[in-house]
Scaffold this motif. Structure first.
Motif, PDB file in Angstrom:
ATOM      1  N   UNK A   7      -1.384  -1.718   1.650  1.00 60.83           N
ATOM      2  CA  UNK A   7      -0.643  -1.787   0.224  1.00 60.83           C
ATOM      3  C   UNK A   7      -1.142  -2.818  -0.444  1.00 60.83           C
ATOM      4  N   UNK A   8      -1.457  -4.180   0.450  1.00 64.10           N
ATOM      5  CA  UNK A   8      -2.087  -5.311  -0.229  1.00 64.10           C
ATOM      6  C   UNK A   8      -3.312  -4.958  -0.728  1.00 64.10           C
ATOM      7  N   UNK A   9      -4.350  -4.297  -0.024  1.00 65.28           N
ATOM      8  CA  UNK A   9      -5.704  -3.746  -0.385  1.00 65.28           C
ATOM      9  C   UNK A   9      -5.639  -2.812  -1.524  1.00 65.28           C
ATOM     10  N   UNK A  10      -4.750  -1.762  -1.501  1.00 73.58           N
ATOM     11  CA  UNK A  10      -4.656  -1.114  -2.535  1.00 73.58           C
ATOM     12  C   UNK A  10      -4.479  -1.979  -3.989  1.00 73.58           C
ATOM     13  N   UNK A  11      -3.570  -2.643  -3.896  1.00 70.84           N
ATOM     14  CA  UNK A  11      -3.014  -3.493  -4.910  1.00 70.84           C
ATOM     15  C   UNK A  11      -4.196  -4.299  -5.497  1.00 70.84           C
ATOM     16  N   UNK A  13      -7.342  -3.882  -4.888  1.00 72.58           N
ATOM     17  CA  UNK A  13      -8.263  -3.040  -5.798  1.00 72.58           C
ATOM     18  C   UNK A  13      -8.295  -2.727  -7.043  1.00 72.58           C
ATOM     19  N   UNK A  14      -6.923  -2.635  -7.432  1.00 69.84           N
ATOM     20  CA  UNK A  14      -6.921  -2.582  -8.850  1.00 69.84           C
ATOM     21  C   UNK A  14      -6.990  -3.798  -9.847  1.00 69.84           C
ATOM     22  N   UNK A  15      -7.233  -4.890  -9.227  1.00 70.03           N
ATOM     23  CA  UNK A  15      -7.165  -6.075  -9.649  1.00 70.03           C
ATOM     24  C   UNK A  15      -8.482  -6.813  -9.526  1.00 70.03           C
ATOM     25  N   UNK A  16      -9.410  -6.154  -8.665  1.00 65.90           N
ATOM     26  CA  UNK A  16     -10.528  -6.897  -8.289  1.00 65.90           C
ATOM     27  C   UNK A  16     -11.542  -7.532  -9.240  1.00 65.90           C
ATOM     28  N   UNK A  17     -11.928  -6.185 -10.117  1.00 68.37           N
ATOM     29  CA  UNK A  17     -12.869  -6.597 -11.165  1.00 68.37           C
ATOM     30  C   UNK A  17     -12.448  -7.683 -12.008  1.00 68.37           C
ATOM     31  N   UNK A  18     -11.326  -7.632 -12.356  1.00 66.31           N
ATOM     32  CA  UNK A  18     -10.948  -8.549 -13.627  1.00 66.31           C
ATOM     33  C   UNK A  18     -10.847 -10.061 -12.588  1.00 66.31           C
ATOM     34  N   UNK A  19     -10.313  -9.999 -11.571  1.00 64.75           N
ATOM     35  CA  UNK A  19     -10.407 -11.201 -10.698  1.00 64.75           C
ATOM     36  C   UNK A  19     -11.801 -12.078 -10.426  1.00 64.75           C
ATOM     37  N   UNK A 389      -6.031 -17.866  -6.417  1.00 66.50           N
ATOM     38  CA  UNK A 389      -6.116 -16.077  -6.111  1.00 66.50           C
ATOM     39  C   UNK A 389      -7.310 -15.754  -5.020  1.00 66.50           C
ATOM     40  N   UNK A 390      -8.318 -16.512  -5.069  1.00 68.02           N
ATOM     41  CA  UNK A 390      -9.619 -16.198  -4.486  1.00 68.02           C
ATOM     42  C   UNK A 390      -9.157 -16.758  -3.076  1.00 68.02           C
ATOM     43  N   UNK A 391      -8.314 -17.837  -2.987  1.00 73.33           N
ATOM     44  CA  UNK A 391      -7.954 -18.400  -1.463  1.00 73.33           C
ATOM     45  C   UNK A 391      -6.854 -17.353  -1.053  1.00 73.33           C
ATOM     46  N   UNK A 392      -5.906 -16.668  -1.806  1.00 73.26           N
ATOM     47  CA  UNK A 392      -5.077 -15.712  -1.276  1.00 73.26           C
ATOM     48  C   UNK A 392      -5.862 -14.308  -0.871  1.00 73.26           C
ATOM     49  N   UNK A 402       3.819 -11.619  -7.282  1.00 73.38           N
ATOM     50  CA  UNK A 402       4.879 -11.297  -8.067  1.00 73.38           C
ATOM     51  C   UNK A 402       4.691  -9.601  -8.422  1.00 73.38           C
ATOM     52  N   UNK A 403       3.525  -9.714  -8.942  1.00 76.55           N
ATOM     53  CA  UNK A 403       2.971  -8.148  -9.338  1.00 76.55           C
ATOM     54  C   UNK A 403       3.196  -6.995  -8.247  1.00 76.55           C
ATOM     55  N   UNK A 404       2.900  -7.337  -7.134  1.00 77.60           N
ATOM     56  CA  UNK A 404       3.090  -6.388  -6.013  1.00 77.60           C
ATOM     57  C   UNK A 404       4.430  -6.493  -5.558  1.00 77.60           C
TER      58      UNK A 404
END
Length: 426
Positions: A7-11, A13-19, A389-392, A402-404
């Protein structure tokens, strides 16, 4: 409730490009800094979650519970901290408060906590309110009380807390006293100090060799004329008299308005007597608000002194001080509030890690006041959220905790599992 890794990985993936875009920009901006070293420090840094902050807090006038799903026992409190740790990768410890959290089976609790990647942080004693079945009242103080039997009761409670902590694998005791007076003449200050010191010495003698005692101070409340451990100087005096295992604990809300907390921190570090922190924020007094929500620059300045002072002494940032949140949530979902606090603390820590120490020292030595200010403020004004966020991400946690949390509808799931319950403790 458990949050699964997929569930974390799917979440993510949806934010990875922007991050990745934001992180690449940050890498370019800070190319002169070893960001990998900073990220590792962020990964290692863990902030303990207090068991009492997992439910709704309150004011002197009332308590307004959230929709429900608050933890009903220690096991569910551990589960909630496990949720937070899965989401942010930085909440790897829980701090218990006795008698709100009396362990019935310490070994099972240790196994449960370990399953969530958690350890037990400092144990907290409670002599600021009367307990059911107690022979004596703390109305006029506990460790300071003029009645020796009351003092003995408070001492025995603290020793009991130590024993619970040993069974759970904790290595510290936090003592906060509500002792003091409301009116002039009510208390003999010298005798109150002597009684308190004598009581603390008995508790100190019961500490295991590898334990620490944290002496917390507070300028006011619930007593309004005097408090027996009223400021950092009084706490330092107790800690110095007690011995090498005793330290001062700094709660950010326990100061008079406009106190220079960063200077207090620097001096306690210099003396080797800073034990740790209770993080929160405030506008007027001990408001127990979300860390960084009111005074983010002060939080950064505190961490600036912490990083400089710890590095000067060769201290390990993650292990050598105690880091814990102490907040009360009256209008927010407690878990969302805690996620926000951890995020703010991690950002302030990251900012402090990136301060150009050499340039700042040169500015200070040259009395270049404007330059020194620019160095600190330029770092503070840098957006380091992508670094945190990168550390997380590298710990397997969520890019947007909070988004997840909201996407998975965690609160409603907890309500369905636990009902419209009120947390134990507060």
């Amino acid at each position: 409730m458990n949050i699964e890794q997929n569930q974390i990985e799917k979440h993510n993936d949806s934010l990875l490009t922007a991050h990745q875009r934001r992180f690449a920009f940050l890498q370019e901006e800070w190319e002169h800094v070893d960001l990998e070293s900073v990220i590792q420090k962020l990964v290692d840094f863990q902030i303990a979650i207090p068991s009492w902050a997992l439910g709704t807090g309150g004011t002197r006038f009332g308590r307004f519970a959230i929709a429900g799903g608050e933890p009903r026992n220690i096991e569910e409190k551990i589960e909630d901290v496990g949720l937070l740790h899965a989401l942010n990768g930085s909440s790897g410890a829980i701090s218990l408060h006795i008698p709100w959290d009396i362990p019935q089976n310490a070994e099972k609790l240790r196994q449960l906590a370990s399953g969530y990647g958690l350890k037990f942080d400092a144990m907290n004693s409670n002599t600021f309110q009367d307990q059911a079945g107690s022979a004596h009242s703390y109305k006029f103080g506990s460790l300071q009380n003029v009645n020796k039997d009351v003092r003995k009761q408070a001492i025995e409670h603290n020793i009991e807390v130590i024993k619970h902590g040993i069974a759970l694998g904790s290595d510290a005791l936090t003592v906060w006293l509500a002792d003091g007076s409301c009116f002039p003449g009510q208390l003999n200050f010298r005798r109150a100090f002597e009684n308190t010191l004598e009581s603390l010495q008995e508790i100190y003698s019961a500490l295991p060799e590898d334990w620490k005692m944290f002496v917390e101070y507070k300028a006011f409340e619930p007593n309004f004329y005097s408090t027996t451990v009223g400021d950092w100087g009084q706490s330092l005096l107790y800690a110095s008299k007690l011995g090498k295992k005793a330290y001062t604990l700094v709660d950010l809300g326990h100061h008079l308005p406009n106190a220079n907390i960063e200077q207090i921190v620097a001096l306690l570090l210099m003396e080797g007597k800073l034990g740790g922190f209770h993080f929160n924020d405030s506008k007027y007094g001990d408001d127990d608000l979300t860390a960084g929500s009111i005074k983010p620059y002060q939080l950064f300045l505190i961490f600036n002194e912490l990083v400089e002072g710890m590095d000067a002494k060769g201290m390990n940032h993650a292990r050598d001080l105690g880091w814990m949140i102490d907040a009360s949530h009256n209008v927010k979902d407690p878990l969302e509030d805690l996620l926000q606090s951890v995020e703010a603390i991690m950002i302030a820590y990251a900012q402090a890690l990136l301060v150009d120490r050499k340039a700042l020292s040169e500015a200070q030595q040259n009395n270049d006041v404007a330059r020194a200010q620019e160095i600190l403020q330029n770092t503070f004004r840098s957006d380091l959220r992508a670094l945190v966020s990168e550390a997380r991400l590298r710990t397997g946690a969520a890019l947007s905790p909070i988004g997840l949390y909201r996407y998975l509808n965690v609160r409603n799931t907890l309500v369905n599992q636990r009902g419209k319950t009120t947390a134990t403790g507060l």
